[in-house]
Design a protein around this motif. Structure first.
Motif, PDB file in Angstrom:
ATOM      1  N   ILE A 167       8.638   1.481  -4.038  1.00 41.36           N
ATOM      2  CA  ILE A 167       7.249   1.745  -4.452  1.00 41.36           C
ATOM      3  C   ILE A 167       6.937   1.028  -5.770  1.00 41.36           C
ATOM      4  O   ILE A 167       5.897   0.384  -5.912  1.00 41.36           O
ATOM      5  CB  ILE A 167       7.006   3.267  -4.612  1.00 41.36           C
ATOM      6  CG1 ILE A 167       7.107   3.973  -3.258  1.00 41.36           C
ATOM      7  CG2 ILE A 167       5.653   3.552  -5.262  1.00 41.36           C
ATOM      8  CD1 ILE A 167       7.188   5.498  -3.343  1.00 41.36           C
TER       9      ILE A 167
ATOM     10  N   SER B  72      -0.711  11.338  -5.600  1.00 42.06           N
ATOM     11  CA  SER B  72      -0.567   9.886  -5.676  1.00 42.06           C
ATOM     12  C   SER B  72       0.855   9.483  -5.258  1.00 42.06           C
ATOM     13  O   SER B  72       1.030   8.588  -4.418  1.00 42.06           O
ATOM     14  CB  SER B  72      -0.891   9.432  -7.107  1.00 42.06           C
ATOM     15  OG  SER B  72      -0.389   8.154  -7.317  1.00 42.06           O
ATOM     16  N   ILE B  73       1.870  10.158  -5.785  1.00 40.98           N
ATOM     17  CA  ILE B  73       3.252   9.807  -5.401  1.00 40.98           C
ATOM     18  C   ILE B  73       3.512  10.224  -3.946  1.00 40.98           C
ATOM     19  O   ILE B  73       4.212   9.523  -3.205  1.00 40.98           O
ATOM     20  CB  ILE B  73       4.304  10.391  -6.384  1.00 40.98           C
ATOM     21  CG1 ILE B  73       5.693   9.807  -6.117  1.00 40.98           C
ATOM     22  CG2 ILE B  73       4.382  11.889  -6.380  1.00 40.98           C
ATOM     23  CD1 ILE B  73       5.812   8.333  -6.360  1.00 40.98           C
TER      24      ILE B  73
ATOM     25  N   ASN C 293       1.311  10.038  -1.529  1.00 39.88           N
ATOM     26  CA  ASN C 293       0.735   8.982  -0.686  1.00 39.88           C
ATOM     27  C   ASN C 293       1.633   7.739  -0.657  1.00 39.88           C
ATOM     28  O   ASN C 293       1.795   7.107   0.389  1.00 39.88           O
ATOM     29  CB  ASN C 293      -0.670   8.608  -1.187  1.00 39.88           C
ATOM     30  CG  ASN C 293      -1.694   9.643  -0.732  1.00 39.88           C
ATOM     31  OD1 ASN C 293      -1.650  10.110   0.406  1.00 39.88           O
ATOM     32  ND2 ASN C 293      -2.590  10.026  -1.616  1.00 39.88           N
ATOM     33  N   GLU C 294       2.223   7.403  -1.807  1.00 36.89           N
ATOM     34  CA  GLU C 294       3.108   6.229  -1.867  1.00 36.89           C
ATOM     35  C   GLU C 294       4.365   6.461  -1.029  1.00 36.89           C
ATOM     36  O   GLU C 294       4.789   5.586  -0.287  1.00 36.89           O
ATOM     37  CB  GLU C 294       3.502   5.939  -3.327  1.00 36.89           C
ATOM     38  CG  GLU C 294       2.363   5.415  -4.194  1.00 36.89           C
ATOM     39  CD  GLU C 294       1.841   4.067  -3.706  1.00 36.89           C
ATOM     40  OE1 GLU C 294       2.625   3.304  -3.113  1.00 36.89           O
ATOM     41  OE2 GLU C 294       0.643   3.798  -3.891  1.00 36.89           O
TER      42      GLU C 294
ATOM     43  N   ARG D  91       3.573   6.311   2.632  1.00 31.12           N
ATOM     44  CA  ARG D  91       3.370   4.926   3.091  1.00 31.12           C
ATOM     45  C   ARG D  91       4.726   4.274   3.405  1.00 31.12           C
ATOM     46  O   ARG D  91       4.909   3.676   4.472  1.00 31.12           O
ATOM     47  CB  ARG D  91       2.620   4.148   1.994  1.00 31.12           C
ATOM     48  CG  ARG D  91       2.281   2.704   2.341  1.00 31.12           C
ATOM     49  CD  ARG D  91       1.532   2.021   1.212  1.00 31.12           C
ATOM     50  NE  ARG D  91       2.259   2.009  -0.062  1.00 31.12           N
ATOM     51  CZ  ARG D  91       3.258   1.177  -0.347  1.00 31.12           C
ATOM     52  NH1 ARG D  91       3.646   0.278   0.530  1.00 31.12           N
ATOM     53  NH2 ARG D  91       3.871   1.240  -1.522  1.00 31.12           N
ATOM     54  N   VAL D  92       5.687   4.425   2.496  1.00 32.86           N
ATOM     55  CA  VAL D  92       7.008   3.807   2.699  1.00 32.86           C
ATOM     56  C   VAL D  92       7.727   4.453   3.897  1.00 32.86           C
ATOM     57  O   VAL D  92       8.309   3.755   4.731  1.00 32.86           O
ATOM     58  CB  VAL D  92       7.877   3.931   1.412  1.00 32.86           C
ATOM     59  CG1 VAL D  92       9.289   3.426   1.666  1.00 32.86           C
ATOM     60  CG2 VAL D  92       7.237   3.166   0.267  1.00 32.86           C
TER      61      VAL D  92
END
Lengths: 208, 285
Positions: free
Chosen positions: A22, A193-194, A196-197, A200-201
């Protein structure tokens, strides 16, 4: 600063690998250090079963821990994401030559996971006597201490090598991202926010 | 074996500095309430009806009266206070603003000292402003979290989202629904986030507007909004709030309905305030 509790070992390494991807920088515990501070995060390297406790008591804002530990501990935390790491099952194991006898008035079960075992047998309306052990659970039925065990099964090798077989699967488990309630409400922007990151990964890796 | 110096787990012991601080906080609260037009009430430790207010009744300590009717020790003050004020002393007293300084007792041996208030026909904003003024007088600067229990109720009744998911705040399951307006609801964090509600269903937007309108009447600035938060006392029926500092819940309250009586109130957890103030003062040294 977001504090993250990680379970020592492979899940911690794999989670830090996700953070490295990330933020495009190295996230790695040095030698035997238990705290790592990097990129606005403080990581705590703790025992697997202790992760939800660190999170519930607010020593960590978020944490990564197996679903089996979350269900077992019945703690007041917020469950955020299945990270698809450390996939395994919670199973009932018995000796190869035995069959699980549901008609017995009382089944003796050795396990680390008392609540999961009690709740499962209660849902089947079967009496259970739970013997709490802290390790080498497979030994208990071999020496006649119990009728069955409830334990984590990843490949099934440990059970097989000790003359046991899976009699019943209780639940699937994998590492989940969790959050402390007040941290979640107070630092929602940063935590989502973290989230969502990481999501995504995790989704990218699942596709590839 | 119980040693002679032991006290039951969860029971409270204050002495010296902490006992003095407790008395100071309670005195300050009492003076403040009197200045705001509240009257004090002391209600019984034993209750016949409070169990109706609890989703999970396991926290109640049960005993029996002389006719073998079940009685529980007071684990929550609001429901009994409102019943006593409206049903028992309501015929002779018209006063609507009441405050109390009393402990609650829950299973197995937990004591919690509380400072609180209930206002019959009172407003949510008045309760929050009174609670936050009190905490500011204790020199505390916690986070004020505002929610509306109607929102999780609508999500369950109208949109079929499982109550268990909402009660346990299982965000994983809520986010998995992958509904754009639900995800937006999850992301609402500050009062400003409530300005644009055009893509929300009307019933949800209506309830969010209540939070927005109330928030604008609150003097305190450190506010977070949690539309999905589920307050677990049965009597809450609309806006609720929690006040916390790191992992410590200092106060909570909201608007509610008990036996057709609409009211608003709050509770400050004295023990947690004492713990927090002592910790803060220790840090200063």
């Amino acid at each position: 600063m977001i504090t993250v509790a990680l379970p020592k070992g492979r899940i911690a390494d794999e989670t830090l690998d996700i953070f490295s991807e990330i933020f495009n920088k190295k996230f790695e515990f040095e030698n035997r250090k238990l705290i790592l501070e990097v990129g606005g995060f403080k990581f705590l390297n703790v025992r697997n079963q202790d992760v939800p406790t660190y999170v519930e008591y607010g020593a960590a804002d978020i944490g990564v821990v197996g679903l089996d530990v979350i269900v077992e501990k019945e703690l007041d935390i917020i469950q955020l994401l299945d990270m698809q790491l450390g996939l395994c099952k919670v199973c009932i194991g018995i000796k190869n030559e035995d069959e699980l006898d549901w008609s017995k008035p009382n089944i003796k079960v050795a396990t680390k996971m008392e609540n999961i075992a009690k709740n499962y047998f209660a849902s089947k309306a079967v009496g259970v006597e739970v013997i709490k052990l802290y390790g080498s659970i497979e030994l208990a039925p071999l020496i006649g201490m119990c009728d069955a065990i409830v334990d984590i099964v990843e490949t099934g090798n440990t059970m097989r090598e000790n003359g046991l077989k899976v009699a019943q699967e209780i639940m699937d488990s994998s590492a989940h991202l969790i959050a402390n309630k007040n941290s979640y409400y107070g630092k929602k922007d940063e935590i989502l926010s973290i989230y969502n990151e990481i999501k995504r990964v995790v989704e990218l890796r699942a596709k590839s | 074996m119980i040693f002679e110096h032991e006290i039951p787990t969860g029971s409270r012991l204050y002495f010296g500095k902490s006992a003095k601080l407790k008395r100071t906080l309670e005195n300050q609260a009492s003076e403040n309430f009197e200045a705001l037009g509240y009257e004090e009430i002391v209600i019984p430790c034993f209750s016949y009806h409070q169990h109706d207010s609890f989703d999970d009744k396991r926290c109640l300590v049960r005993v029996n009266d002389e006719n073998n009717h079940e009685v529980t020790l007071r684990a929550d003050i609001t429901a009994d206070l409102v019943r006593i004020v409206t049903k028992r002393i309501g015929r002779s007293v018209n006063h609507k603003k009441w405050y109390y300084i009393q402990p609650t007792l829950s299973f197995p041996t937990t004591e919690r000292y509380q400072i609180g208030a209930e206002v019959i026909d009172g407003s949510f904003e008045e309760s929050i402003n009174n609670a936050m003024d009190m905490l500011e007088k204790f020199a505390m600067q916690p986070v004020l979290q505002i929610a509306n229990i109607k929102i999780p109720k609508i999500l369950h009744d109208e949109y079929g989202i499982d109550y268990e998911i909402l009660k346990t705040m299982n965000m994983e399951k809520i986010l998995e629904l992958d509904i754009a307006w639900v995800i937006k609801l999850v992301n609402i964090h500050r009062v400003e986030d409530l300005k644009d509600m055009h893509d929300m269903p009307n019933d949800i937007a209506y309830e969010l507007t209540k939070i927005y309108d109330a928030s604008r009447k609150i003097h305190y600035k450190n506010i977070v909004i949690s539309p999905l938060y589920y307050a677990n006392m049965r009597y809450y029926d609309s806006l609720t709030f929690r006040v916390f500092e790191t992992n410590t819940l200092l106060a909570q309250g909201g608007t509610y309905r008990i036996d057709d009586c609409k009211a608003s109130g709050f509770t400050i957890y004295t023990d947690r305030c004492i713990e927090s103030i002592i910790k803060r003062d220790k840090g200063k040294k």
